[in-house]
Design a protein around this motif. Structure first.
Motif, short mmCIF file in Angstrom:
data_model
loop_
_atom_site.label_atom_id
_atom_site.label_comp_id
_atom_site.label_asym_id
_atom_site.label_seq_id
_atom_site.Cartn_x
_atom_site.Cartn_y
_atom_site.Cartn_z
N ASP A 23 0.87 -1.18 0.00
CA ASP A 23 0.00 0.00 0.00
C ASP A 23 0.90 1.23 0.00
O ASP A 23 1.49 1.57 1.03
N ILE A 24 1.02 1.88 -1.16
CA ILE A 24 1.95 3.02 -1.25
C ILE A 24 1.37 4.32 -0.69
O ILE A 24 2.08 5.30 -0.60
N THR A 25 0.11 4.30 -0.26
CA THR A 25 -0.43 5.51 0.37
C THR A 25 0.13 5.68 1.77
O THR A 25 0.21 6.80 2.27
N VAL A 26 0.51 4.56 2.41
CA VAL A 26 1.06 4.62 3.76
C VAL A 26 2.45 3.97 3.85
O VAL A 26 3.06 3.95 4.91
N GLY A 27 2.93 3.41 2.74
CA GLY A 27 4.26 2.80 2.73
C GLY A 27 4.36 1.54 3.56
O GLY A 27 5.39 1.27 4.16
N LYS A 28 3.26 0.74 3.58
CA LYS A 28 3.23 -0.48 4.39
C LYS A 28 2.61 -1.62 3.60
O LYS A 28 1.94 -1.40 2.59
N SER A 32 -2.38 2.10 -4.82
CA SER A 32 -3.03 3.20 -4.10
C SER A 32 -4.45 3.27 -4.64
O SER A 32 -4.79 2.55 -5.58
N PRO A 33 -5.30 4.14 -4.10
CA PRO A 33 -6.65 4.26 -4.67
C PRO A 33 -6.66 4.85 -6.08
O PRO A 33 -7.70 4.86 -6.74
N TRP A 34 -5.50 5.34 -6.56
CA TRP A 34 -5.45 6.05 -7.84
C TRP A 34 -4.52 5.42 -8.87
O TRP A 34 -4.52 5.85 -10.03
N ALA A 35 -3.72 4.44 -8.48
CA ALA A 35 -2.77 3.85 -9.41
C ALA A 35 -2.30 2.50 -8.89
O ALA A 35 -2.41 2.21 -7.68
N TYR A 36 -1.75 1.68 -9.80
CA TYR A 36 -1.13 0.42 -9.40
C TYR A 36 -0.07 0.01 -10.40
O TYR A 36 -0.06 0.49 -11.53
N SER A 37 0.82 -0.86 -9.95
CA SER A 37 1.83 -1.43 -10.85
C SER A 37 2.22 -2.81 -10.32
O SER A 37 1.88 -3.18 -9.21
#
Length: 116
Positions: free
Chosen positions: A10-15, A106-111
């Protein structure tokens, strides 16, 4: 023999993304066949999704319920959600190799990428 594994970051919180529902499908000429469902652990990982005799050459899809995960985290999401169910389509060419197919989201992107 190799194995197939995944994890969610989860890259919104880095966890790690803990509690994400993951479904694995085999994809063939007759359509999709559900092989397994799991939920990521506290480290954002699942047990190996394929290994041993279950590891076969072919086309697969991993489907992650990312929108439900972010909603459960209290993230304010639009309706409909921009990122909801993330489908990663990939192929396994050798049963002797390890295939690690993570989701960075994230809620807006992924890879994704192929790890080992």
């Amino acid at each position: 023999m190799g194995k197939l594994s995944t994890h969610v970051l989860d890259i919104t919180v880095g966890k790690p993304g803990a509690g994400v529902k993951v479904a694995l499908y085999a994809v063939g000429p007759a359509g999709k066949t559900l092989l397994k469902t799991d939920v990521t652990n506290a480290d954002g990982r699942c047990a190996p999704l394929l290994e041993g005799d279950g590891m076969q050459v072919g086309q697969y899809e991993l489907v992650f319920d990312a929108g439900d995960y972010f909603a459960a985290q209290g993230v304010e999401l639009p309706s409909p959600r921009f990122i909801d169910r993330v489908t990663l389509a990939f192929g396994i060419a050798s049963v002797e190799q390890n295939y690690h197919v993570p989701l960075v989201v994230s809620p807006w992107a992924y890879s994704t990428y192929r790890g080992s």
